[in-house]
Design an enzyme around this catalytic site. Structure first.
Site, PDB file in Angstrom:
ATOM      1  N   GLY A   1       0.826  -1.200   0.000  1.00  0.00           N
ATOM      2  CA  GLY A   1       0.000   0.000   0.000  1.00  0.00           C
ATOM      3  C   GLY A   1       0.854   1.240   0.000  1.00  0.00           C
TER       4      GLY A   1
ATOM      5  N   MET B   1       4.911   3.024   1.882  1.00  0.00           N
ATOM      6  CA  MET B   1       6.134   2.815   2.661  1.00  0.00           C
ATOM      7  C   MET B   1       6.542   4.120   3.319  1.00  0.00           C
ATOM      8  SD  MET B   1       8.548   0.985   3.801  1.00  0.00           S
ATOM      9  CE  MET B   1       9.971   1.512   4.740  1.00  0.00           C
TER      10      MET B   1
ATOM     11  N   HIS C   1      -1.535   5.939   8.456  1.00  0.00           N
ATOM     12  CA  HIS C   1      -0.649   4.854   8.896  1.00  0.00           C
ATOM     13  C   HIS C   1       0.809   5.243   8.654  1.00  0.00           C
ATOM     14  CE1 HIS C   1       0.350   0.400   9.247  1.00  0.00           C
ATOM     15  NE2 HIS C   1       1.414   0.860   8.630  1.00  0.00           N
ATOM     16  N   GLU C   2       1.108   5.691   7.435  1.00  0.00           N
ATOM     17  CA  GLU C   2       2.491   6.052   7.114  1.00  0.00           C
ATOM     18  C   GLU C   2       2.926   7.280   7.892  1.00  0.00           C
ATOM     19  OE1 GLU C   2       3.967   3.750   5.559  1.00  0.00           O
ATOM     20  OE2 GLU C   2       2.075   2.770   5.075  1.00  0.00           O
TER      21      GLU C   2
ATOM     22  N   HIS D   1       4.079   6.444  11.303  1.00  0.00           N
ATOM     23  CA  HIS D   1       5.429   5.870  11.298  1.00  0.00           C
ATOM     24  C   HIS D   1       6.512   6.942  11.426  1.00  0.00           C
ATOM     25  CE1 HIS D   1       5.063   1.619  10.751  1.00  0.00           C
ATOM     26  NE2 HIS D   1       4.384   1.688   9.618  1.00  0.00           N
TER      27      HIS D   1
END
Length: 849
Positions: free
Chosen positions: A269, A271, A303-304, A307
């Site tokens: 999806g 990185m 989500h990324e 991170h």
């Protein structure tokens, strides 16, 4: 590939010996279409004089190696993807010049030429161990360093890395039309989150005023799809994410600028490269999509972004804590969406999709603890799965309830403040959460993170008239993984009232051990539907008592709460998979409730579950009858859907996936050629391909029709969908060609291979797959070594011959598992397929009974 593995023990030994001070990396992207030139100057310190170590580099040719001013012979020191170094000093300098290949598998530096306009696009993908395909390095997360990139490329290109993009300089002697980008040194980071993206990208720039100052925002995509870059939506989610995370985590964004790049032929999806996040460019849809698509895209964006703190700012020491990296980002993205975006019901979608993924993975023979024992890179690369992501996120969600949200956030802030720019282990996070909450979490971690398997919770009760005389919750575990855990759950009592199934009362209780008595329910009137785990607080399968199951099947369409419906869908699907609910009853349930379901994820997912139930879990003697009932029901749902609605589009796609009768195929053909129409349904480019694939699967369309559609849409997406359409055709020649293309060839790009592999084992086409069973098993013997992780895992997983499900085929696959010399990672995928086949045969027997 031989020689590319790295063990945890080797990594720990290297980290205890070395400090990586800096990398200067020069890449020349102008030397040809198949290779590039890479020069790395690595400065590092050793804690021991005269010690030895190694540097990682994959597939290098034309090597020149200089170590501490001494030229080394590559033939002597470079083998098995490693450069061996001896005689270390306190301070060392290594220079490595190499010619390296561009990738077509999405690993390392991937090169793509857009068939729409012949423009060139490059992007890097380094997680887990693929930075070593682009520059020489210490490929492990706990040897962080600073990286200075210099890139030579055509002057009209865009070049992006972790540091802000500089103004390019004319390259002088490098050739006319060539330029050099000299980037500033990066922040301190791990090799796997460094990045280079280069090519003829379209770019748009904005900014956001963050807690630590202005954040430059860049959005990039191929020029041929720039009209689909829906910036307003992307910027809204991005800015909402920064505002939420900076406030929640208590630490300003640390990497200066933030570029988001949508790239082609991407394996995943997205990185989390620091400051330069790459996404698959299917996230910029060219055709209409349902709400669930945009919800999932927003989830991926957040989500990324999560991170950037958890993974990039604070990084795991080794991949044992991969779960924490991904589980945390998975939990954080859903938490942010629920609190800071318009996608407030995102946990319902999580229950309808991601959690089912986790439950399936956790019941396979390849299940593993959330905190997996990743002894080497090969173990890591197969553990990007439903346990690492969805089970871990479910467990963190429960942990938030266990310690309290305020205490959880306080612990996170302490963790980020104490460990910024460093490497940690899970114990460091646990210590911060214990300090913030005052709760002892070691035993919780032991039972939830270091054991495998999923528990099942069932109600047990006696009645006095229409009241519960006694009530308890029974907890079970599998024989292979017998751990019984502590659960915090809701118990919902639902009654039919005024044509709706409404919540009457909800209790929150703690479950501990095999049987937990719920005294508060003694004397309470029995509801029409009793729902364990109401609110979805824990990670466990739930069972419905007989009355509740009958109520759900008859009245799921009038359950008011979307999350309660998601739990009912999940319970029914679990029972179907476990051979406790007949496939035909699951079909009845979905036909009754899908038309009125409000969660877009459920509307999209439920037909996929039904297709599996019909094709693999139903009694073969009555499968044709059930297929016909499901097809007729889908036609009715499609024709009854509101024009232009998400339901209409989802049901059209679902019908295309299973249509087999002449009337249904005529409907699809009519929608494609325009002779039939449904008010509000636009047959755009992607839906056209969905219909073409459906007609090819049924044998209605052949090569001529597929070629004609490709001529209308000669893009990379069109080529990939054409490859899928050819793979699903029901004849021996098509299957043999698909097998060769996906399993044998090396020259196909990764996403094309994936589409072919996905179409190979089409349900209902067993007669054409049977001759290829032995070829599949023979190929699996050596595929991992011959094709590498990406191609081998794609082929082995997607091409497992499930349509051949029978005791005889299962016995043959089991024999292969016992005798094959295949790599354990390759066997994992075959073993998972065999487990799915065994489950299907058991469900078929139950459905027949």
């Amino acid at each position: 590939m031989p020689g590319t593995n790295l063990t945890r023990a080797e990594a720990h030994a290297r980290a205890s010996l070395l400090t990586a001070d800096s990398y200067d990396i020069s890449l020349d992207l102008t030397v040809g279409e198949t290779h590039f030139l890479s020069t790395t100057v690595l400065r590092f310190r050793s804690r021991e004089e005269e010690a030895s170590t190694f540097v990682d580099l994959v597939d290098a040719s034309d090597l020149e190696i200089t170590f501490n001013s001494e030229r080394l012979d590559p033939a002597r020191v470079y083998r098995d993807s490693r450069i061996e170094l001896t005689g270390l000093r306190g301070e060392n300098e290594l220079t490595v010049r190499a010619r390296l290949p561009y990738s077509r598998t999405g690993e390392g530096l991937h090169r793509f030429v857009d068939p729409a306009d012949d423009r060139v696009y490059l992007y890097s993908q380094f997680e887990v161990p693929d930075a070593r395909r682009v520059y020489a390095n210490f490929e492990q997360p706990d040897l962080k360093s600073v990286f200075t990139f210099t890139v030579t490329a055509p002057a009209h290109w865009v070049v992006v890395s972790n540091a802000p993009s500089p103004t390019p300089e004319p390259a002088g002697g490098a050739g006319e039309g060539t330029a050099i980008w000299r980037f500033e040194p990066t922040k301190r980071m791990s090799t796997y989150i460094t990045a280079i993206i280069a090519g003829e990208y379209h770019c748009v720039h904005h900014s956001y005023e963050g807690a630590g100052g202005e954040i430059a925002l860049g959005h990039y995509c191929r020029r041929s799809i720039k009209e689909h870059l829906d910036l307003d939506e992307l910027l809204e989610v991005t800015k909402q994410g920064f505002e939420f995370f900076e406030h929640t985590f208590g630490v300003p964004y640390a990497f200066g600028k933030y570029d988001q790049l949508y790239v082609p032929e991407y394996n995943m999806g997205a990185m989390e490269n620091a400051g330069a996040v790459t996404f698959r460019d299917e996230y910029l849809p060219r055709s209409r999509q349902v709400h669930a698509f945009y919800e999932q895209r927003a989830n991926t964006i957040l989500h990324e972004m999560a991170h950037m703190w958890f993974g990039d700012l604070v990084t795991m020491k080794w991949w044992d804590d991969l779960w924490l990296n991904e589980s945390f980002a998975e939990w954080a993205s859903h938490h942010a969406m629920a609190h800071a975006t318009k996608y407030t019901d995102v946990w319902t979608g999580f229950t309808n999709a991601r959690k089912n993924w986790a439950y399936r993975q956790d019941q396979l023979p390849s299940t593993h603890p959330i905190a997996a024992d990743n002894v080497d890179l090969e173990a890591v690369e197969v553990n990007f799965d439903g346990i690492t992501y969805a089970k871990g996120a479910s467990t963190l969600k429960q942990l938030v309830h266990w310690v309290g949200e305020e205490e959880f956030v306080t612990g996170l802030r302490r963790y980020f403040a104490e460990h910024a720019w460093g490497n940690t282990e899970f114990a460091d996070l646990l210590e911060a959460l214990e300090a913030a909450s005052g709760r002892e979490l070691g035993t919780w971690a032991e039972e939830w993170l270091k054991t495998s398997g999923v528990n099942t919770l069932s109600p047990e009760f006696s009645l006095a008239g229409d009241d519960y005389a006694s009530f308890a919750v029974r907890q079970r575990a599998s024989e292979d993984f017998p751990t019984l855990r502590r659960h915090r759950i809701g118990i919902g009592l639902y009654d039919l009232t005024g044509g709706r199934l409404e919540l009457r009362e909800r209790l929150e209780v703690d479950i501990d051990g095999e049987l937990t008595t719920i005294a508060a329910l003694a004397g309470v009137r029995r509801p029409d539907l009793l729902l364990l785990n109401d609110g979805d607080l824990t990670y466990a399968k739930i069972r419905l008592d007989e009355r509740s199951l009958a109520t759900a099947i008859a009245h799921i369409d009038v359950v008011s709460d979307s999350l309660a419906r998601a739990l009912l869908w999940g319970a029914a699907w679990d029972m179907t998979r476990d051979g406790q609910l007949r496939a035909r009853d699951f079909v009845t349930l979905v036909l009754a409730g899908a038309g009125s379901e409000t969660d877009s994820t459920a509307v999209a997912r439920l037909p996929m579950y039904v297709r599996t139930a019909v094709e693999y879990y139903s009694d073969p003697d009555h499968r044709d009858e059930l297929r016909a009932r499901w097809e007729a029901g889908l036609v009715a749902l499609l024709e009854g859907a509101e024009p232009g609605s998400d339901h209409q589009l989802s049901f059209a796609r679902a019908l295309a996936g299973i249509a087999h009768s002449p009337s249904a195929l005529d409907l699809l053909a009519g929608l494609l050629d325009g002779s039939r129409g449904l008010a509000g349904l636009t047959v755009d480019t992607d839906l056209r391909w969905t219909l073409v694939v459906a007609l090819a699967r049924a044998g209605v369309h052949g090569e001529a029709e597929i070629d004609a559609e490709l001529a209308r849409d000669n893009t990379i997406s069109g080529r990939e969908r054409a490859a899928l359409a050819r793979a699903v055709r029901p004849d021996a020649a098509s299957k043999a060609r698909a097998f060769h293309d996906a399993m044998v060839r090396d020259d196909l790009p990764n996403e094309t291979q994936r589409q072919i592999a996905a179409g190979f084992a089409t349900p209902g086409q067993g007669e054409y797959l049977a001759p290829l069973l032995e070829e599949y098993l023979t190929a699996a013997d050596t595929l991992w070594e011959e094709k590498g992780v990406q191609r081998a895992s794609t082929a082995l997983e997607l091409m497992f011959p499930m349509p051949l499900a029978s005791p005889e085929v299962l016995a043959r696959v089991t024999e292969w598992l016992q005798t094959s010399p295949a790599n354990p990672a390759a066997k994992r995928y075959v073993r998972e397929g065999a487990a799915d086949m065994a489950r299907a045969l058991a469900a078929q027997a139950f459905d027949a009974g």
